[in-house]
Design an enzyme around this catalytic site. Sequence first.
Site, mmCIF file in Angstrom:
data_model
loop_
_atom_site.group_PDB
_atom_site.id
_atom_site.type_symbol
_atom_site.label_atom_id
_atom_site.label_comp_id
_atom_site.label_asym_id
_atom_site.label_seq_id
_atom_site.Cartn_x
_atom_site.Cartn_y
_atom_site.Cartn_z
ATOM 1 N N ARG A 1 0.821 -1.224 0.000
ATOM 2 C CA ARG A 1 0.000 0.000 0.000
ATOM 3 C C ARG A 1 0.847 1.262 0.000
ATOM 4 O O ARG A 1 0.376 2.327 -0.425
ATOM 5 C CB ARG A 1 -0.996 -0.038 1.165
ATOM 6 N N GLU B 1 4.696 -11.234 14.526
ATOM 7 C CA GLU B 1 4.176 -11.819 15.760
ATOM 8 C C GLU B 1 4.580 -13.303 15.846
ATOM 9 O O GLU B 1 5.045 -13.780 16.863
ATOM 10 C CB GLU B 1 2.653 -11.661 15.779
HETATM 11 P P1 AMP Z 1 4.267 -3.178 11.432
HETATM 12 O O1 AMP Z 1 5.507 -3.748 10.791
HETATM 13 O O2 AMP Z 1 3.807 -3.992 12.610
HETATM 14 O O3 AMP Z 1 4.413 -1.716 11.744
HETATM 15 O O4 AMP Z 1 3.083 -3.355 10.386
HETATM 16 C C1 AMP Z 1 2.962 -2.479 9.336
HETATM 17 C C2 AMP Z 1 2.467 -3.146 8.084
HETATM 18 O O5 AMP Z 1 1.375 -4.038 8.333
HETATM 19 C C3 AMP Z 1 1.966 -2.082 7.123
HETATM 20 O O6 AMP Z 1 2.448 -2.384 5.824
HETATM 21 C C4 AMP Z 1 0.460 -2.164 7.204
HETATM 22 O O7 AMP Z 1 -0.112 -2.070 5.931
HETATM 23 C C5 AMP Z 1 0.153 -3.515 7.846
HETATM 24 N N1 AMP Z 1 -0.755 -3.420 9.009
HETATM 25 C C6 AMP Z 1 -0.444 -3.705 10.297
HETATM 26 N N2 AMP Z 1 -1.494 -3.530 11.117
HETATM 27 C C7 AMP Z 1 -2.508 -3.091 10.343
HETATM 28 C C8 AMP Z 1 -3.882 -2.689 10.620
HETATM 29 N N3 AMP Z 1 -4.417 -2.701 11.845
HETATM 30 N N4 AMP Z 1 -4.622 -2.256 9.564
HETATM 31 C C9 AMP Z 1 -4.092 -2.219 8.323
HETATM 32 N N5 AMP Z 1 -2.843 -2.587 8.015
HETATM 33 C C10 AMP Z 1 -2.040 -3.019 9.002
#
Ligand code: AMP
Length: 182
Positions: A66, A103
């Site tokens: 995205r 996770e």
């Molecule tokens: P992180 O590495 O945990 O910061 O996760 C970020 C990535 O996961 C991004 O590319 C987001 O598009 C996706 N992502 C994580 N949590 C969500 C959420 N609650 N809603 C939408 N996309 C998420």
Amino acid sequence: MKLSSMEKKIIEESIRDIKDFPKEGIVFKDITTLLNNKKAYGVLMNHLYQKYKERNLQYIAGIDARGFIFGAALAQMLQIGFVPIRKKGKLPYTTISEKYALEYGIDEIEVHIDAFGEEKGARVLIIDDLIATGGTANAAATLVKQTGAVCVECCFIIGLTFLDGIKKLEQKTQVYSVIEVN
Ligand code: AMP
């Protein structure tokens, strides 16, 4: 260049919450309803253009997938190059890669080794739709630095402030979230 409260509201209201996707307990922030809303998408992209037009950027690096949508549009508005940071195995030329923890398990992203030009020190803005734990963006910032470029800032449409991803990433680079979700 700050968003007015009205502009912020337009963007916030265009993002749809999907409960328990992709699994129970997660509220998924669906940005497809922002993209198909020409007013909200326009307000957002104009804000990002105004915010970054005088930062002397040379590239926007968008995170799979995205981050490509917002990043490629912004790069065109700023008249600079766009670089995709992709999930492992998608880029055809020589890459450098970085692993990060999920996770359960690990994931890996990569970038073309020559993506930010031959000269070192290119000024790069990283963009993604959302920061949660910050693992993905942290790996992306590491990759940008490893190529010899400079990560000027990481920009997200949505920052989840109830997780510590933003704080962790701030130890490495500047961080900006258009919308904060507490
Ligand atoms: P992180 O590495 O945990 O910061 O996760 C970020 C990535 O996961 C991004 O590319 C987001 O598009 C996706 N992502 C994580 N949590 C969500 C959420 N609650 N809603 C939408 N996309 C998420």
